[in-house]
Design a protein around this motif. Structure first.
Motif, PDB file in Angstrom:
ATOM      1  N   LYS A 314      48.669-147.198  44.612  1.00  0.00           N
ATOM      2  CA  LYS A 314      48.893-145.895  43.968  1.00  0.00           C
ATOM      3  C   LYS A 314      50.213-145.294  44.430  1.00  0.00           C
ATOM      4  CE  LYS A 314      46.757-141.330  43.360  1.00  0.00           C
ATOM      5  NZ  LYS A 314      45.561-140.504  43.620  1.00  0.00           N
ATOM      6  N   ILE A 315      51.033-144.875  43.480  1.00  0.00           N
ATOM      7  CA  ILE A 315      52.305-144.211  43.800  1.00  0.00           C
ATOM      8  C   ILE A 315      52.404-142.941  42.969  1.00  0.00           C
ATOM      9  CG2 ILE A 315      54.823-144.342  43.760  1.00  0.00           C
ATOM     10  CD1 ILE A 315      54.670-147.311  44.069  1.00  0.00           C
ATOM     11  N   ILE A 316      52.594-141.803  43.657  1.00  0.00           N
ATOM     12  CA  ILE A 316      52.915-140.555  42.961  1.00  0.00           C
ATOM     13  C   ILE A 316      54.428-140.463  42.897  1.00  0.00           C
ATOM     14  CG2 ILE A 316      52.846-138.040  43.067  1.00  0.00           C
ATOM     15  CD1 ILE A 316      50.126-138.184  44.279  1.00  0.00           C
ATOM     16  N   LEU A 317      54.946-140.357  41.686  1.00  0.00           N
ATOM     17  CA  LEU A 317      56.387-140.400  41.464  1.00  0.00           C
ATOM     18  C   LEU A 317      56.846-139.050  40.913  1.00  0.00           C
ATOM     19  CD1 LEU A 317      58.609-142.622  41.689  1.00  0.00           C
ATOM     20  CD2 LEU A 317      58.219-143.102  39.274  1.00  0.00           C
ATOM     21  N   VAL A 318      57.753-138.377  41.646  1.00  0.00           N
ATOM     22  CA  VAL A 318      58.297-137.093  41.198  1.00  0.00           C
ATOM     23  C   VAL A 318      59.814-137.218  41.185  1.00  0.00           C
ATOM     24  CG1 VAL A 318      58.277-134.590  41.515  1.00  0.00           C
ATOM     25  CG2 VAL A 318      56.344-135.953  42.325  1.00  0.00           C
ATOM     26  N   THR A 319      60.337-137.871  40.150  1.00  0.00           N
ATOM     27  CA  THR A 319      61.775-138.126  40.055  1.00  0.00           C
ATOM     28  C   THR A 319      62.230-138.029  38.603  1.00  0.00           C
ATOM     29  OG1 THR A 319      61.635-140.504  39.657  1.00  0.00           O
ATOM     30  CG2 THR A 319      61.595-139.796  41.956  1.00  0.00           C
ATOM     31  N   VAL A 328      59.151-150.435  35.571  1.00  0.00           N
ATOM     32  CA  VAL A 328      59.521-151.516  36.484  1.00  0.00           C
ATOM     33  C   VAL A 328      58.424-151.740  37.528  1.00  0.00           C
ATOM     34  CG1 VAL A 328      61.141-152.230  38.271  1.00  0.00           C
ATOM     35  CG2 VAL A 328      61.995-151.226  36.152  1.00  0.00           C
ATOM     36  N   LEU A 329      57.922-150.658  38.132  1.00  0.00           N
ATOM     37  CA  LEU A 329      56.936-150.801  39.200  1.00  0.00           C
ATOM     38  C   LEU A 329      55.603-151.331  38.677  1.00  0.00           C
ATOM     39  CD1 LEU A 329      57.673-147.609  41.326  1.00  0.00           C
ATOM     40  CD2 LEU A 329      58.242-149.973  41.867  1.00  0.00           C
ATOM     41  N   ILE A 330      55.314-151.052  37.423  1.00  0.00           N
ATOM     42  CA  ILE A 330      54.071-151.573  36.833  1.00  0.00           C
ATOM     43  C   ILE A 330      54.077-153.101  36.829  1.00  0.00           C
ATOM     44  CG2 ILE A 330      52.891-151.843  34.603  1.00  0.00           C
ATOM     45  CD1 ILE A 330      53.300-148.869  34.148  1.00  0.00           C
ATOM     46  N   THR A 331      55.269-153.696  36.715  1.00  0.00           N
ATOM     47  CA  THR A 331      55.335-155.166  36.712  1.00  0.00           C
ATOM     48  C   THR A 331      54.892-155.740  38.059  1.00  0.00           C
ATOM     49  OG1 THR A 331      57.655-155.234  37.456  1.00  0.00           O
ATOM     50  CG2 THR A 331      57.256-155.116  35.081  1.00  0.00           C
ATOM     51  N   PHE A 332      54.873-154.909  39.099  1.00  0.00           N
ATOM     52  CA  PHE A 332      54.393-155.347  40.422  1.00  0.00           C
ATOM     53  C   PHE A 332      52.959-154.884  40.665  1.00  0.00           C
ATOM     54  CE2 PHE A 332      59.012-155.271  40.869  1.00  0.00           C
ATOM     55  CZ  PHE A 332      59.234-156.507  41.440  1.00  0.00           C
ATOM     56  N   ASP A 333      52.297-154.455  39.588  1.00  0.00           N
ATOM     57  CA  ASP A 333      50.871-154.119  39.666  1.00  0.00           C
ATOM     58  C   ASP A 333      50.608-152.783  40.354  1.00  0.00           C
ATOM     59  OD1 ASP A 333      48.543-155.053  38.641  1.00  0.00           O
ATOM     60  OD2 ASP A 333      47.889-156.071  40.457  1.00  0.00           O
ATOM     61  N   TYR A 334      51.569-151.892  40.385  1.00  0.00           N
ATOM     62  CA  TYR A 334      51.342-150.560  40.950  1.00  0.00           C
ATOM     63  C   TYR A 334      50.808-149.618  39.881  1.00  0.00           C
ATOM     64  CZ  TYR A 334      53.645-151.603  45.381  1.00  0.00           C
ATOM     65  OH  TYR A 334      53.966-152.118  46.616  1.00  0.00           O
ATOM     66  N   ASP A 335      50.015-148.649  40.336  1.00  0.00           N
ATOM     67  CA  ASP A 335      49.478-147.614  39.454  1.00  0.00           C
ATOM     68  C   ASP A 335      50.316-146.354  39.650  1.00  0.00           C
ATOM     69  OD1 ASP A 335      47.930-146.052  37.823  1.00  0.00           O
ATOM     70  OD2 ASP A 335      46.345-145.721  39.308  1.00  0.00           O
ATOM     71  N   ILE A 336      51.192-146.041  38.707  1.00  0.00           N
ATOM     72  CA  ILE A 336      52.125-144.926  38.844  1.00  0.00           C
ATOM     73  C   ILE A 336      51.505-143.690  38.203  1.00  0.00           C
ATOM     74  CG2 ILE A 336      54.496-144.168  38.523  1.00  0.00           C
ATOM     75  CD1 ILE A 336      54.121-146.814  40.079  1.00  0.00           C
ATOM     76  N   VAL A 337      51.311-142.651  39.018  1.00  0.00           N
ATOM     77  CA  VAL A 337      50.624-141.450  38.542  1.00  0.00           C
ATOM     78  C   VAL A 337      51.421-140.215  38.928  1.00  0.00           C
ATOM     79  CG1 VAL A 337      48.355-142.545  38.728  1.00  0.00           C
ATOM     80  CG2 VAL A 337      49.268-141.236  40.662  1.00  0.00           C
ATOM     81  N   GLN A 338      50.981-139.075  38.421  1.00  0.00           N
ATOM     82  CA  GLN A 338      51.486-137.784  38.855  1.00  0.00           C
ATOM     83  C   GLN A 338      50.365-137.059  39.585  1.00  0.00           C
ATOM     84  OE1 GLN A 338      53.094-136.708  34.897  1.00  0.00           O
ATOM     85  NE2 GLN A 338      55.083-136.553  35.895  1.00  0.00           N
ATOM     86  N   LYS A 339      50.665-135.928  40.212  1.00  0.00           N
ATOM     87  CA  LYS A 339      49.669-135.256  41.068  1.00  0.00           C
ATOM     88  C   LYS A 339      48.373-134.983  40.308  1.00  0.00           C
ATOM     89  CE  LYS A 339      51.248-130.602  40.027  1.00  0.00           C
ATOM     90  NZ  LYS A 339      51.718-129.327  40.511  1.00  0.00           N
ATOM     91  N   GLU A 340      47.244-135.083  41.054  1.00  0.00           N
ATOM     92  CA  GLU A 340      45.933-134.914  40.436  1.00  0.00           C
ATOM     93  C   GLU A 340      45.143-133.751  41.015  1.00  0.00           C
ATOM     94  OE1 GLU A 340      44.154-138.717  41.009  1.00  0.00           O
ATOM     95  OE2 GLU A 340      45.338-139.710  39.451  1.00  0.00           O
ATOM     96  N   ASN A 341      45.498-133.271  42.224  1.00  0.00           N
ATOM     97  CA  ASN A 341      44.738-132.171  42.830  1.00  0.00           C
ATOM     98  C   ASN A 341      45.620-131.382  43.796  1.00  0.00           C
ATOM     99  OD1 ASN A 341      44.798-133.667  45.309  1.00  0.00           O
ATOM    100  ND2 ASN A 341      43.031-134.846  44.590  1.00  0.00           N
ATOM    101  N   ASP A 342      45.074-130.332  44.390  1.00  0.00           N
ATOM    102  CA  ASP A 342      45.824-129.452  45.285  1.00  0.00           C
ATOM    103  C   ASP A 342      46.267-130.193  46.554  1.00  0.00           C
ATOM    104  OD1 ASP A 342      45.552-127.387  43.525  1.00  0.00           O
ATOM    105  OD2 ASP A 342      43.829-126.470  44.542  1.00  0.00           O
ATOM    106  N   GLU A 344      47.098-133.337  46.861  1.00  0.00           N
ATOM    107  CA  GLU A 344      48.274-134.145  46.535  1.00  0.00           C
ATOM    108  C   GLU A 344      49.503-133.256  46.322  1.00  0.00           C
ATOM    109  OE1 GLU A 344      45.972-137.987  44.570  1.00  0.00           O
ATOM    110  OE2 GLU A 344      47.156-136.672  43.289  1.00  0.00           O
ATOM    111  N   GLU A 345      49.278-132.067  45.779  1.00  0.00           N
ATOM    112  CA  GLU A 345      50.377-131.106  45.639  1.00  0.00           C
ATOM    113  C   GLU A 345      50.934-130.722  47.011  1.00  0.00           C
ATOM    114  OE1 GLU A 345      53.176-128.513  44.353  1.00  0.00           O
ATOM    115  OE2 GLU A 345      51.994-129.832  43.067  1.00  0.00           O
ATOM    116  N   GLN A 346      50.041-130.589  48.013  1.00  0.00           N
ATOM    117  CA  GLN A 346      50.480-130.269  49.370  1.00  0.00           C
ATOM    118  C   GLN A 346      51.321-131.398  49.960  1.00  0.00           C
ATOM    119  OE1 GLN A 346      47.253-129.390  52.056  1.00  0.00           O
ATOM    120  NE2 GLN A 346      48.586-129.191  53.836  1.00  0.00           N
ATOM    121  N   ILE A 347      50.903-132.649  49.724  1.00  0.00           N
ATOM    122  CA  ILE A 347      51.676-133.802  50.201  1.00  0.00           C
ATOM    123  C   ILE A 347      53.057-133.827  49.551  1.00  0.00           C
ATOM    124  CG2 ILE A 347      51.799-136.320  50.180  1.00  0.00           C
ATOM    125  CD1 ILE A 347      49.795-135.560  52.158  1.00  0.00           C
TER     126      ILE A 347
END
Length: 606
Positions: A314-319, A328-342, A344-347
């Motif tokens: 799992k990678i949260i990407l904010v760029t 590109v990262l999906i080709t390496f089997d990563y799950d690219i997501v955006q924030k889902e809860n408070d 993760e927002e803190q992180i």
């Protein structure tokens, strides 16, 4: 020749058929021709025009495939104009020579020993080296540059400092327990990978076992290691519940640079932080920069599109360029997501603050090439910070039997006072002596106008806050920061024993008073005290001047106001002559002498 218009990679060679540049393109024909256009005056294109002799083209099916092929070829060919992305010049690894009898820890930029394991890579070499130095004090295995054999102490290891100071298990000199040495190697690996709870559980078990068989000296050693590990865990970022194991990648920028921060989160704790910076005037695209960086940091094997062996997917990407990077990262089997809860927002917020601070320090370093000084660097090491505390704000409170309660804040930048960062406060919330409430007020007022990391005068928040006082003063300062929604490292420095109090560690720390970091803390504290006392004295003088003038017949409200505006303090009038006072304020000579005598008596008595 006619170049294809499809995606692909091109390699430019010089006359000696040495590769000087590798590039990728969505349209090979247009991209290659752009290097030779007369209007192109970029330094890279100019070198290509001057030295380029031969072009080799590799057609690919997609842009993503071209990007991965470009990365592979850069690593293999190491062309001079691609130095920004060549692994060998950027990110080092930590090699553990597990194939040897006595494994060693070495910094390296090559992964060419099949009998070793490699930790990293690390974009912050200094932080990696500091962590290694620290953990080798707890688990004293070797970091020699040669393979170790018993008897080497009489040969090349004769001058080894760690051997001579007994900071190593010394397999070159003594017959030691092979199993114990290997266990220490495993603990160092765990530490460098951020697995501190695992180390803590293991060391606690050994301490209890040693205690049970009455090996109290060994048990005491394990107890001390546990204390150090606990302190390290407490100094790490706040534990965050309700987050998966994942990476967080965020982007920030200033006027000159774009910064990228990668953070690895395991069990709610940030165990790894890496940063990379790209100048805004760079010829390369930001998208390529991010992808090249992630390929290196995540240790991805791009040969033949091999999938990543990373257990964290799992990678949260904010760029910027979110979709392109995600593809590109999906080709390496990563799950690219955006924030889902408070949580993760803190992180994400913590990651952004981290890269903002990094960019801010880089700006300071550009302005002053001597950064950081030895004292600042020693303070960083002493407090266990990742980065040197270049900006330090120090607070002190001064009072005289509950009257004229004042506070001060002084700012040091790179170990030197910055006068425009000084602030003085007249305490308004208490009318008697209450150092704790006064400390809360001045810390709160100092940072109440902070917005996006800067105060209303444009000064950045500090890297460290020092409170003159012990546990209770520190707690009030911490409360004031919390009420301003700020999180800044803060410590207390108690005068009597020169003990350092931490907000999250129960026991105070004692250090050698002559150590560079301690000398800097004491200089900050003493300057804050001087500034507060000077301000309090000036208020007392002003108050005394009003009282004196009120008691002298012949000084009316208008002249009293003029005298106070001109001189401000009793001392200033006490140094004046009666002739000057008479001439400037229309006082009789007798009245002028009376005013000056009264001021001089006040000065002597105070």
């Amino acid at each position: 020749k006619v170049l294809p218009s499809s995606p692909g990679v091109y390699v430019i060679f010089d006359e000696k058929e040495i590769p000087i540049y590798v590039g990728k393109a969505s349209n090979l024909s247009n991209r290659v021709r752009s290097h030779f256009a007369k209007s192109t005056d970029f330094s890279k294109s100019r070198v290509i025009r001057e030295r380029g002799y031969k072009i080799e083209v590799h057609v690919t099916s997609t842009e993503n495939e071209a990007l991965l092929l470009e990365y592979n070829m850069i690593q293999e060919l190491q062309p001079s104009l691609n130095s920004q992305y060549t692994d060998g010049k950027t990110y080092p690894y930590l090699e553990v020579t597990t194939g040897e009898q006595w494994p060693r820890f070495l910094k390296t930029r090559e992964k060419n020993n099949p009998n070793s394991i490699y930790l990293g890579p690390y974009s912050d070499v200094g932080s990696m080296q500091r962590s290694l130095r620290y953990v080798l004090k707890l688990f004293p295995v070797a970091d020699c540059h040669k393979e170790i054999h018993l008897g080497d102490a009489d040969d090349w290891a004769k001058t080894c400092i760690r051997r001579r100071t007994k900071q190593c298990m010394r397999p070159c000199e003594l017959e030691i327990d092979d199993n114990e040495y290997r266990e220490n190697v495993d603990q160092v690996i765990n530490f460098m990978e951020g697995k501190l709870p695992d180390i803590l559980n293991d060391v606690e078990k050994k301490m209890r076992e040693a205690s049970a068989i009455e090996e109290f000296e060994k048990a005491a050693k394990y107890r001390d290691v546990m204390k150090s590990i606990n302190r390290t865990m407490q100094k790490q970022s706040v534990f965050v519940d309700d987050v998966d194991n994942m990476y967080v990648v965020v982007q920030e920028e200033n006027k000159f640079e774009i910064g990228l921060s990668l953070q690895k989160i395991i069990d709610g704790r940030i165990i790894r932080r890496e940063v990379a910076v790209m100048p805004k005037n760079s010829e390369g695209s930001f998208q390529d920069f991010v992808i090249q960086y992630l390929i290196a940091m995540l240790n991805l094997n791009v040969t033949n599109n091999v999938k990543s062996e990373d257990k964290i997917k799992k990678i949260i990407l904010v760029t910027d360029n979110f979709k392109e990077i995600k593809d590109v990262l999906i080709t390496f089997d990563y799950d690219i997501v955006q924030k889902e809860n408070d949580a993760e927002e803190q992180i994400i917020k913590m990651a952004k603050n981290h890269i903002k601070s990094h960019l801010q320090r880089r700006l300071l370093i550009k302005k002053d090439k001597e950064l950081p000084t030895k004292r600042v660097e020693d303070l960083r090491e002493m407090l266990g910070f990742d980065l040197p505390p270049l900006i330090i704000d120090t607070f002190d409170v001064s009072t005289l039997m509950g009257r004229n309660n004042v506070g001060s804040c002084v700012r040091f930048v790179n170990g030197k006072p910055l006068k425009k960062g000084y602030r003085k406060f007249k305490i308004t919330s208490v009318d008697q002596q209450d150092d704790f409430a006064s400390m809360y007020e001045i810390v709160f007022r100092r940072y109440k106008d902070v917005n996006d990391g800067f105060d209303k005068k444009g000064l950045p928040i500090p890297d460290l806050i020092v409170i003159d006082g012990g546990r209770e003063q520190l707690n009030r300062g911490l409360l004031a920061l919390g009420d301003n929604n700020l999180k800044i490292p803060i410590i207390g420095l108690a005068k009597r024993e020169e003990e350092i109090y931490f907000s999250d560690i129960e026991e105070p720390m004692n250090e050698d008073n002559n150590r560079g970091g301690m000398l800097l803390l004491r200089a900050c504290r003493d300057e804050a005290h001087r500034f507060a006392v000077t301000y309090q004295r000036s208020l007392r003088q002003k108050e005394g001047l009003v009282s004196i003038l009120d008691e002298i017949d012949g000084i009316g409200p208008k002249r009293r106001k003029l005298l106070i505006r001109k001189y401000k303090t009793v001392n200033a009038i006490a140094k004046e002559s009666s002739e000057t006072l008479s001439e400037n304020f229309g006082l009789s000579k007798k009245l002028s002498s009376k005013v000056i005598d009264a001021c001089r008596k006040f000065t002597i008595s105070n």
